[in-house]
Every structure is written in structure tokens, then in C-alpha cells.
Design an enzyme around this catalytic site. Structure first.
Site, PDB file in Angstrom:
ATOM      1  N   GLU A 220      -3.214  -6.586   8.104  1.00  0.00           N
ATOM      2  CA  GLU A 220      -2.588  -5.314   7.768  1.00  0.00           C
ATOM      3  C   GLU A 220      -1.252  -5.257   8.521  1.00  0.00           C
ATOM      4  O   GLU A 220      -1.239  -5.404   9.748  1.00  0.00           O
ATOM      5  CB  GLU A 220      -3.490  -4.162   8.205  1.00  0.00           C
ATOM      6  CG  GLU A 220      -4.810  -4.152   7.413  1.00  0.00           C
ATOM      7  CD  GLU A 220      -5.941  -3.410   8.106  1.00  0.00           C
ATOM      8  OE1 GLU A 220      -5.909  -3.280   9.357  1.00  0.00           O
ATOM      9  OE2 GLU A 220      -6.865  -2.975   7.414  1.00  0.00           O
TER      10      GLU A 220
ATOM     11  N   GLU B 246      17.949  16.462  10.610  1.00  0.00           N
ATOM     12  CA  GLU B 246      17.351  17.754  10.283  1.00  0.00           C
ATOM     13  C   GLU B 246      15.990  17.962  10.964  1.00  0.00           C
ATOM     14  O   GLU B 246      15.673  19.060  11.407  1.00  0.00           O
ATOM     15  CB  GLU B 246      17.186  17.847   8.756  1.00  0.00           C
ATOM     16  CG  GLU B 246      16.990  19.251   8.222  1.00  0.00           C
ATOM     17  CD  GLU B 246      16.429  19.223   6.801  1.00  0.00           C
ATOM     18  OE1 GLU B 246      16.056  20.291   6.309  1.00  0.00           O
ATOM     19  OE2 GLU B 246      16.348  18.122   6.214  1.00  0.00           O
TER      20      GLU B 246
ATOM     21  N   GLU C 299       8.161  -4.031  13.481  1.00  0.00           N
ATOM     22  CA  GLU C 299       9.255  -3.412  14.247  1.00  0.00           C
ATOM     23  C   GLU C 299       9.660  -4.251  15.455  1.00  0.00           C
ATOM     24  O   GLU C 299       8.812  -4.732  16.208  1.00  0.00           O
ATOM     25  CB  GLU C 299       8.874  -2.007  14.755  1.00  0.00           C
ATOM     26  CG  GLU C 299      10.070  -1.342  15.469  1.00  0.00           C
ATOM     27  CD  GLU C 299       9.794   0.043  16.031  1.00  0.00           C
ATOM     28  OE1 GLU C 299       8.624   0.415  16.196  1.00  0.00           O
ATOM     29  OE2 GLU C 299      10.779   0.756  16.308  1.00  0.00           O
TER      30      GLU C 299
ATOM     31  N   SER D  96       4.284  -3.772  18.837  1.00  0.00           N
ATOM     32  CA  SER D  96       2.903  -4.145  18.456  1.00  0.00           C
ATOM     33  C   SER D  96       2.967  -5.428  17.639  1.00  0.00           C
ATOM     34  O   SER D  96       2.937  -5.410  16.411  1.00  0.00           O
ATOM     35  CB  SER D  96       2.252  -3.043  17.622  1.00  0.00           C
ATOM     36  OG  SER D  96       2.190  -1.847  18.342  1.00  0.00           O
TER      37      SER D  96
ATOM     38  N   GLY E 132       1.024  -7.711  16.925  1.00  0.00           N
ATOM     39  CA  GLY E 132      -0.104  -8.129  16.102  1.00  0.00           C
ATOM     40  C   GLY E 132      -0.113  -7.565  14.690  1.00  0.00           C
ATOM     41  O   GLY E 132      -0.745  -8.128  13.806  1.00  0.00           O
TER      42      GLY E 132
ATOM     43  N   ARG F 290       7.350  14.714  19.854  1.00  0.00           N
ATOM     44  CA  ARG F 290       6.694  13.586  19.213  1.00  0.00           C
ATOM     45  C   ARG F 290       5.321  14.013  18.759  1.00  0.00           C
ATOM     46  O   ARG F 290       4.409  14.184  19.582  1.00  0.00           O
ATOM     47  CB  ARG F 290       6.555  12.428  20.214  1.00  0.00           C
ATOM     48  CG  ARG F 290       7.870  11.830  20.672  1.00  0.00           C
ATOM     49  CD  ARG F 290       8.646  11.260  19.537  1.00  0.00           C
ATOM     50  NE  ARG F 290       9.569  10.203  19.972  1.00  0.00           N
ATOM     51  CZ  ARG F 290      10.317   9.527  19.105  1.00  0.00           C
ATOM     52  NH1 ARG F 290      10.284   9.767  17.821  1.00  0.00           N
ATOM     53  NH2 ARG F 290      11.126   8.574  19.553  1.00  0.00           N
TER      54      ARG F 290
ATOM     55  N   ILE G 144       0.828  -1.214   0.000  1.00  0.00           N
ATOM     56  CA  ILE G 144       0.000   0.000   0.000  1.00  0.00           C
ATOM     57  C   ILE G 144       0.858   1.257   0.000  1.00  0.00           C
ATOM     58  O   ILE G 144       0.524   2.253  -0.627  1.00  0.00           O
ATOM     59  CB  ILE G 144      -0.903   0.041   1.266  1.00  0.00           C
ATOM     60  CG1 ILE G 144      -1.747  -1.228   1.403  1.00  0.00           C
ATOM     61  CG2 ILE G 144      -1.768   1.298   1.306  1.00  0.00           C
ATOM     62  CD1 ILE G 144      -2.899  -1.324   0.452  1.00  0.00           C
TER      63      ILE G 144
END
Lengths: 171, 171
Positions: free
Chosen positions: A29, A129, A109, A103, A105, A55, A6
Site C-alpha cells: 500500500e 485559505e 513523500e 515513512s 515503508g 494540525r 485507490i
């Protein structure tokens, strides 16, 4: 499983898989991410070196230093490199502490946490940067209390600090 | 920040933001997720109730029970519902334990962890069509060792178990 790509971006990609697992029809997904290294680093006074980082959309968050692996980069090399870039400290030693999936599921990562020791300040920060951060130092007891009281809500900081505390029997 | 929606799926969405933060030009890829509840649940014998679940592409993974919030669902309601669906146990009480972001840098997901107590087996599992899992029970000491030795690598299990251990001074 049939894969449909995607998106492929700067820090992550996204694919959707269709197919069967153990005879059942499933759709998955999956976020694709190269993985990261995170460092529980102690300075000369045994204080933990943290970074206060912007963040989006959370605002400023206090975390242990961390960074995404470069292509084909060894996690331990990434740990040495990112500690230096984000804090200006060079470590003598990186000891593996815990490795986890934030995560499991839906996200590939994996985060490799290390204990960084033998630290020496060698330079000012070398930030990317679009990185916006500053360094803070907190003692371990205070950091544990910040986790227990809910002031720190970042998984890598929680996993690294609590695993270290459990292994060292710090309570 | 200018938002561009890339994908809207079953469990997650993806948007890319372009703009400025504190005067610097930034691009942020953000996974959008409704959030989840995860339950550290103790049975009549004080054993922790875990689920062994098929996680593509990892294979079978041992975790604490958890599930995604339905639209506008309160985290505590989700915790009662998912515990019953995934394990067949009804809890008398759900006590907030810790709330954390698995990937604070790029994922909006927040996980609400609870301690489930006063458990009673009331039914067989009610699984979603594409869920593949079974129930296992492990005592707390063994579970702590599985985390410290790296056998468990799932963030919600690590965060919930180690926070509980830290609060109860279990080492």
C-alpha cells in the site's frame, strides 16, 4: 508490480501494488505525495523561527515552517516561497541540510530540509485559505531541550534541528 | 468534522474529513495507521544492529529494526517482539528514547523509539511472509557520519540515532 489506484486527492494519493519481489508474493500500500521543503530559519537575533499550526486531529503544534512542493517545483524554490508565505521573512540563502523519507515503508513523500539565512522581514503572512498558524521565535538551546524532553514530536523539526546541531557540534 | 472512509487496508486506512476549524472551512485527508516501535539496539561490541530491508519502490534500505503495533499492543511489547523477529536478538531492557509523528500534517502514525540493551542472540530471524531483510552491524560513529552525509534518509533511524547522540553528547 500491478498497480491499482485507490484515491487521488488534494495533498496525497493512494495506490495498492500486487506482484513479486525477489520471488516472493507481496502487496504494498503506497501513499503518493509530491514531497515537501522545510526550513530551519534564523532571524536577526539568531533565534529559530517556528510556526504554531493547527494540525487535525492533534490541535496546535509547534514546527519549523514547511510546505508541499507545487507540481514540478524545485525544492529550493519551494523553500524560499513557503518561508515568505508562512512567516513573512525573505531569506538571502537556502543551504541544503538533510533530505529524508518520513515513512519509507509506505509513503513516497521526501522532505528536503534547508538552513535559511540572511533573513529580512518583508511582509505579513500569505496563508492558504485553510491554513491556521502564527509565528513564534525560540532560541536553539531551548529548542534542543524541547526535542530531548519530548515536547516536540514533529519529524521535520526533529530531523532538521538535530542534524544542524550534529553538524555544528552544538552539544 | 464529517468523516468519509475511503480505504481500509493491511497496514493503513484513509479517511477524508470535511468541516470547520476555528470558523474556517477545511478539508483534511488523513492516513490512519496503528503506530510503530523502532529500536536502537547495541550488541555485545557496542555496535548498532541494523536491518537491510527491501522497501518498494526504493530498493534496499539500511534502517534500525522496527515494526507496526498489533491491535491493542503496548509499544514496549512490540519493541521486544520485533527486535527478536527481525534480528534474532532478545533484549533485557527497552528504554524509551523519543516518540514522534513522521507526517504530523496528514498521518496518524506515531513511532515509539526505544534503546534496546542487554542483547543476547537467541534464534534465527522469524520474518513475516512478505518481509525481505538481512542484519548488519555498524559502529555509532560511522552511523552518525552516514546520517550527516545523507547516506541514511529514513526518519526513524535519523530521529533515534541523533536523539541518542544529543542526550549522550556524542559529538
Amino acid at each position: 508490480m500491478k498497480k491499482k489506484k485507490i484515491y487521488e486527492g488534494k495533498i496525497l494519493g493512494l495506490s495498492v501494488y500486487d506482484g513479486k519481489i525477489e520471488g516472493r508474493k507481496v502487496k504494498r500500500e503506497v501513499i503518493e505525495h509530491r514531497g515537501a521543503a522545510a526550513m530551519l530559519a534564523f532571524d536577526e537575533d539568531k533565534k529559530v523561527i517556528l510556526v504554531k499550526q493547527h494540525r487535525f486531529p492533534h490541535g496546535y503544534v509547534l514546527e519549523i515552517p514547511a510546505g508541499t512542493l507545487e507540481k514540478k517545483e524545485e525544492p529550493i524554490k519551494c523553500a524560499f516561497r513557503e518561508l515568505e508565505e508562512e512567516t513573512g521573512y525573505r531569506a538571502k540563502k537556502m543551504t541544503p541540510l538533510i533530505t529524508y523519507y518520513p515513512s519509507i515503508g509506505y509513503n513516497s513523500e521526501i522532505i528536503h530540509c534547508f538552513v535559511a539565512s540572511g533573513l529580512k522581514k518583508i511582509a505579513d503572512l500569505k496563508l492558504d485559505e485553510d491554513e491556521i498558524l502564527s509565528v513564534e521565535k525560540v532560541d536553539m538551546k531551548k529548542l534542543l531541550n524541547m526535542i530531548k524532553s519530548g515536547k516536540i514530536q514533529d519529524s521535520k523539526t526533529i530531523c532538521a534541528v538535530l542534524t544542524y546541531a550534529a553538524k555544528k557540534k552544538l552539544y
